[in-house]
Design a protein around this motif. Structure first.
Motif, PDB file in Angstrom:
ATOM      1  N   CYS A  27       0.860  -1.195   0.000  1.00 49.08           N
ATOM      2  CA  CYS A  27       0.000   0.000   0.000  1.00 49.08           C
ATOM      3  C   CYS A  27       0.898   1.248   0.000  1.00 49.08           C
ATOM      4  O   CYS A  27       2.096   1.154  -0.224  1.00 49.08           O
ATOM      5  CB  CYS A  27      -0.951  -0.011   1.189  1.00 49.08           C
ATOM      6  N   GLY A  28       0.346   2.394   0.254  1.00 48.36           N
ATOM      7  CA  GLY A  28       1.132   3.619   0.145  1.00 48.36           C
ATOM      8  C   GLY A  28       2.037   3.899   1.329  1.00 48.36           C
ATOM      9  O   GLY A  28       1.918   3.269   2.386  1.00 48.36           O
ATOM     10  N   ASP A  29       2.958   4.847   1.119  1.00 51.99           N
ATOM     11  CA  ASP A  29       3.820   5.366   2.190  1.00 51.99           C
ATOM     12  C   ASP A  29       4.690   4.318   2.875  1.00 51.99           C
ATOM     13  O   ASP A  29       4.947   4.391   4.080  1.00 51.99           O
ATOM     14  CB  ASP A  29       2.989   6.143   3.225  1.00 51.99           C
ATOM     15  N   GLY A  30       5.175   3.352   2.097  1.00 48.37           N
ATOM     16  CA  GLY A  30       6.185   2.424   2.597  1.00 48.37           C
ATOM     17  C   GLY A  30       7.576   2.964   2.297  1.00 48.37           C
ATOM     18  O   GLY A  30       7.761   4.149   2.004  1.00 48.37           O
ATOM     19  N   ALA A  31       8.554   2.056   2.350  1.00 51.95           N
ATOM     20  CA  ALA A  31       9.958   2.461   2.221  1.00 51.95           C
ATOM     21  C   ALA A  31      10.252   3.143   0.878  1.00 51.95           C
ATOM     22  O   ALA A  31      10.990   4.133   0.828  1.00 51.95           O
ATOM     23  CB  ALA A  31      10.855   1.243   2.395  1.00 51.95           C
ATOM     24  N   PHE A  32       9.679   2.640  -0.208  1.00 50.01           N
ATOM     25  CA  PHE A  32      10.012   3.228  -1.515  1.00 50.01           C
ATOM     26  C   PHE A  32       9.387   4.621  -1.677  1.00 50.01           C
ATOM     27  O   PHE A  32      10.021   5.526  -2.230  1.00 50.01           O
ATOM     28  CB  PHE A  32       9.596   2.299  -2.657  1.00 50.01           C
ATOM     29  N   THR A  33       8.166   4.785  -1.194  1.00 53.81           N
ATOM     30  CA  THR A  33       7.555   6.119  -1.273  1.00 53.81           C
ATOM     31  C   THR A  33       8.409   7.112  -0.486  1.00 53.81           C
ATOM     32  O   THR A  33       8.692   8.218  -0.960  1.00 53.81           O
ATOM     33  CB  THR A  33       6.119   6.085  -0.705  1.00 53.81           C
ATOM     34  N   ILE A 228     -11.687  17.618   4.965  1.00 55.55           N
ATOM     35  CA  ILE A 228     -11.970  16.878   3.734  1.00 55.55           C
ATOM     36  C   ILE A 228     -10.660  16.327   3.191  1.00 55.55           C
ATOM     37  O   ILE A 228      -9.579  16.755   3.586  1.00 55.55           O
ATOM     38  CB  ILE A 228     -12.656  17.745   2.665  1.00 55.55           C
ATOM     39  N   GLY A 229     -10.769  15.374   2.287  1.00 54.44           N
ATOM     40  CA  GLY A 229      -9.564  14.808   1.687  1.00 54.44           C
ATOM     41  C   GLY A 229      -9.920  13.739   0.688  1.00 54.44           C
ATOM     42  O   GLY A 229     -11.076  13.617   0.279  1.00 54.44           O
ATOM     43  N   ASP A 230      -8.928  13.001   0.284  1.00 51.36           N
ATOM     44  CA  ASP A 230      -9.127  11.910  -0.664  1.00 51.36           C
ATOM     45  C   ASP A 230      -7.952  10.967  -0.475  1.00 51.36           C
ATOM     46  O   ASP A 230      -7.106  11.205   0.386  1.00 51.36           O
ATOM     47  CB  ASP A 230      -9.178  12.475  -2.095  1.00 51.36           C
ATOM     48  N   SER A 231      -7.916   9.904  -1.260  1.00 46.30           N
ATOM     49  CA  SER A 231      -6.771   8.997  -1.165  1.00 46.30           C
ATOM     50  C   SER A 231      -5.842   9.324  -2.318  1.00 46.30           C
ATOM     51  O   SER A 231      -6.049   8.884  -3.440  1.00 46.30           O
ATOM     52  CB  SER A 231      -7.241   7.547  -1.234  1.00 46.30           C
ATOM     53  N   PHE A 232      -4.845  10.133  -2.029  1.00 52.07           N
ATOM     54  CA  PHE A 232      -3.951  10.616  -3.083  1.00 52.07           C
ATOM     55  C   PHE A 232      -2.608   9.876  -3.066  1.00 52.07           C
ATOM     56  O   PHE A 232      -1.691  10.283  -3.745  1.00 52.07           O
ATOM     57  CB  PHE A 232      -3.694  12.119  -2.904  1.00 52.07           C
ATOM     58  N   LEU A 233      -2.467   8.840  -2.208  1.00 56.59           N
ATOM     59  CA  LEU A 233      -1.145   8.208  -2.139  1.00 56.59           C
ATOM     60  C   LEU A 233      -1.078   6.968  -3.021  1.00 56.59           C
ATOM     61  O   LEU A 233      -1.998   6.173  -3.054  1.00 56.59           O
ATOM     62  CB  LEU A 233      -0.719   7.914  -0.692  1.00 56.59           C
ATOM     63  N   PRO A 234       0.026   6.835  -3.745  1.00 59.36           N
ATOM     64  CA  PRO A 234       0.161   5.714  -4.681  1.00 59.36           C
ATOM     65  C   PRO A 234       0.637   4.441  -3.976  1.00 59.36           C
ATOM     66  O   PRO A 234       1.189   4.489  -2.880  1.00 59.36           O
ATOM     67  CB  PRO A 234       1.233   6.198  -5.661  1.00 59.36           C
ATOM     68  N   SER A 235       0.452   3.331  -4.639  1.00 56.43           N
ATOM     69  CA  SER A 235       0.932   2.032  -4.147  1.00 56.43           C
ATOM     70  C   SER A 235       2.458   1.987  -4.114  1.00 56.43           C
ATOM     71  O   SER A 235       3.135   2.600  -4.935  1.00 56.43           O
ATOM     72  CB  SER A 235       0.405   0.943  -5.089  1.00 56.43           C
ATOM     73  N   GLU A 236       2.990   1.214  -3.180  1.00 50.62           N
ATOM     74  CA  GLU A 236       4.429   0.996  -3.105  1.00 50.62           C
ATOM     75  C   GLU A 236       4.987   0.356  -4.377  1.00 50.62           C
ATOM     76  O   GLU A 236       6.144   0.552  -4.723  1.00 50.62           O
ATOM     77  CB  GLU A 236       4.751   0.079  -1.917  1.00 50.62           C
ATOM     78  N   LEU A 237       4.155  -0.432  -5.061  1.00 50.08           N
ATOM     79  CA  LEU A 237       4.632  -1.088  -6.289  1.00 50.08           C
ATOM     80  C   LEU A 237       5.005  -0.029  -7.328  1.00 50.08           C
ATOM     81  O   LEU A 237       6.012  -0.148  -8.017  1.00 50.08           O
ATOM     82  CB  LEU A 237       3.560  -2.034  -6.843  1.00 50.08           C
ATOM     83  N   ASN A 238       4.179   1.013  -7.402  1.00 45.87           N
ATOM     84  CA  ASN A 238       4.489   2.106  -8.328  1.00 45.87           C
ATOM     85  C   ASN A 238       5.695   2.900  -7.858  1.00 45.87           C
ATOM     86  O   ASN A 238       6.542   3.295  -8.662  1.00 45.87           O
ATOM     87  CB  ASN A 238       3.285   3.051  -8.462  1.00 45.87           C
ATOM     88  N   ALA A 239       5.764   3.140  -6.548  1.00 47.28           N
ATOM     89  CA  ALA A 239       6.892   3.905  -6.009  1.00 47.28           C
ATOM     90  C   ALA A 239       8.205   3.144  -6.229  1.00 47.28           C
ATOM     91  O   ALA A 239       9.248   3.741  -6.507  1.00 47.28           O
ATOM     92  CB  ALA A 239       6.679   4.195  -4.529  1.00 47.28           C
ATOM     93  N   ALA A 240       8.141   1.807  -6.137  1.00 46.46           N
ATOM     94  CA  ALA A 240       9.346   0.987  -6.364  1.00 46.46           C
ATOM     95  C   ALA A 240       9.816   1.157  -7.805  1.00 46.46           C
ATOM     96  O   ALA A 240      11.013   1.248  -8.084  1.00 46.46           O
ATOM     97  CB  ALA A 240       9.042  -0.482  -6.060  1.00 46.46           C
ATOM     98  N   TYR A 241       8.865   1.197  -8.732  1.00 42.24           N
ATOM     99  CA  TYR A 241       9.216   1.414 -10.146  1.00 42.24           C
ATOM    100  C   TYR A 241       9.891   2.785 -10.294  1.00 42.24           C
ATOM    101  O   TYR A 241      10.919   2.923 -10.952  1.00 42.24           O
ATOM    102  CB  TYR A 241       7.957   1.320 -11.021  1.00 42.24           C
ATOM    103  N   LEU A 242       9.316   3.796  -9.639  1.00 40.57           N
ATOM    104  CA  LEU A 242       9.872   5.155  -9.750  1.00 40.57           C
ATOM    105  C   LEU A 242      11.275   5.225  -9.156  1.00 40.57           C
ATOM    106  O   LEU A 242      12.145   5.928  -9.693  1.00 40.57           O
ATOM    107  CB  LEU A 242       8.963   6.166  -9.042  1.00 40.57           C
ATOM    108  N   TRP A 243      11.498   4.496  -8.055  1.00 43.79           N
ATOM    109  CA  TRP A 243      12.813   4.556  -7.421  1.00 43.79           C
ATOM    110  C   TRP A 243      13.925   4.152  -8.403  1.00 43.79           C
ATOM    111  O   TRP A 243      15.003   4.743  -8.433  1.00 43.79           O
ATOM    112  CB  TRP A 243      12.858   3.689  -6.148  1.00 43.79           C
ATOM    113  N   ALA A 244      13.622   3.169  -9.240  1.00 39.97           N
ATOM    114  CA  ALA A 244      14.609   2.713 -10.229  1.00 39.97           C
ATOM    115  C   ALA A 244      14.931   3.812 -11.247  1.00 39.97           C
ATOM    116  O   ALA A 244      16.011   3.826 -11.839  1.00 39.97           O
ATOM    117  CB  ALA A 244      14.091   1.469 -10.943  1.00 39.97           C
ATOM    118  N   GLN A 245      13.973   4.726 -11.419  1.00 38.83           N
ATOM    119  CA  GLN A 245      14.236   5.863 -12.330  1.00 38.83           C
ATOM    120  C   GLN A 245      15.027   6.956 -11.617  1.00 38.83           C
ATOM    121  O   GLN A 245      15.964   7.508 -12.171  1.00 38.83           O
ATOM    122  CB  GLN A 245      12.928   6.517 -12.789  1.00 38.83           C
TER     123      GLN A 245
END
Ligand SMILES: *Cc1c(COP(=O)(O)O)cnc(C)c1O
Length: 376
Positions: A27-33, A228-245
């Protein structure tokens, strides 16, 4: 076929995605995020960066931070992606479109002041092709009129204005990590919160209106729904992909710049002869080679060029039907002043294939085909 875009991939993505899975944190806000947020903060000297699910939702967050009331006005260029405008229209703001400068295709800073009324609250600076708007002029106008500045820096990660990274100059900056951008996570983005007064609310908006971020830091002993708010945080799987970039951001940037410079050199004679126009990078701008475009004589020449290239298995594209002439633009906005350049220049613009890893052989084919079209 030479595609227009290939999503960036450095080869380390699967390894990092597997790490996220093994850590039982997808889910969001793990190590890669956290690594991505920190990398962006450190690299750009940004106050606070938070990954989001897209560049579009980064703009939505920026808009929510402005706390606009129905009828409040937002000044922006008409030559931009729908998300730039949608983020404000969705919360009831009135869009006021201003003409662009023909050299950079960015909002014409000299025409902003005439568009200001007593309802104006925000100026949106979209840095087209990763080339900066005149941020000195824009920040000065905003300061004098008490307006907020949102930077749509979706295309401008790693670009700068007079040494300051784009996205870090206005009150809030918005990045995109869509697969068509220089650094990607498939779908994703980030908000850069530069105005310290917005940081706490940004964290709350991103976490469904709760103070969960403060709870995780031990600042409150339970978290509750506070705004008010929303769920604006991405999955760790996506963040892991971004980290490689991000860990190879300089290599990606240099590779793109090499291709951009090669295009520029290859068409200089055509520009000198007045057959095409090439992108301008004003003094003080360091760009990230997000895009290489040519401007043809007019719409019919552009249509012919795109067809000519397609017959040779090369995909070149154009974009942005000016928002003020689009159905939603007509409904939610108005153009202030005269459309001297927005429609005319957007009709002439064609983007050539440019992506991380574009081979020099493929690029040579694109260059030869364009030169062939112009008979040189
Ligand atoms: C790509 C882009 C966006 C939207 O980003 P997404 O991540 O695709 O939602 C917004 N504004 C501009 C100028 C863009 O180029």
């Amino acid at each position: 076929m030479i595609p227009f875009n290939v999503p960036p991939c450095t080869g380390h993505e699967l390894k990092y995605i597997a790490e996220a899975i093994d850590a039982h944190k997808i889910c969001g806000d793990g190590a890669f995020t956290k690594k991505c947020n920190k990398w962006l903060e450190d690299r750009f000297g940004a106050h606070k960066v938070l990954l989001t699910t897209s560049g579009t939702t980064a703009l939505d967050m920026a808009s929510l931070l402005c706390e606009l009331q129905p009828g409040d006005e937002v000044i922006l260029p008409s030559f931009t992606f729908s998300s730039t405008a949608n983020a404000f229209a969705i919360y009831g703001a009135k869009l006021v479109f201003v003409d662009i400068r023909p050299d950079t295709m960015n909002i014409d800073e000299t025409k902003i002041e005439a568009a200001i009324t007593d309802r104006t609250r925000v100026i949106v600076a979209m840095h087209y092709a990763g080339v900066a708007c005149d941020m000195d002029a824009i920040m000065d106008i905003a300061r004098r009129h008490g307006l907020l500045v949102i930077e749509d820096a979706a295309q401008a990660v790693m670009s700068s204005w007079k040494g300051r990274p784009l996205g870090t100059i206005g009150d809030v900056g918005c990045y995109s990590f869509h697969e068509t951008k220089n650094y990607s996570m498939g779908e994703g983005g980030a908000v850069v919160v530069n105005n310290p007064a917005f940081v706490e609310r940004a964290e709350i908006l991103r976490e469904k209106g709760t103070d969960r971020a403060r709870f995780f830091r031990g600042q409150v002993d339970k978290y509750t729904w506070v705004d008010i708010g929303d769920s604006f945080l991405p999955s760790e799987l996506n963040a892991a992909y971004l980290w490689a970039q991000l860990e190879m951001a300089d290599e990606i940037n240099e590779n793109r710049l090499k291709s951009w410079n090669a295009y520029r050199e290859a068409f200089q004679d055509l520009a000198d002869a007045g057959r095409v126009e090439l992108p301008t990078v004003p003094e003080g701008c360091v760009h990230n080679a997000h895009m290489f475009y040519l401007k043809c004589r007019d719409l019919s020449e552009r249509t012919e060029l795109i067809r000519f290239l397609k017959e040779r298995d090369i995909l070149a594209v154009f974009h942005y039907v000016p928002l003020h002439s689009a159905p939603a633009g007509l409904k939610y906005g108005r153009f202030c002043g005269e459309d001297v350049y927005t429609t005319r220049e957007s009709d002439r613009l064609v983007r050539l294939p440019l992506y991380f890893g574009l081979t020099s052989e493929d690029q040579a084919r694109v260059i030869a085909a364009v030169r062939d079209f112009y008979g040189v």
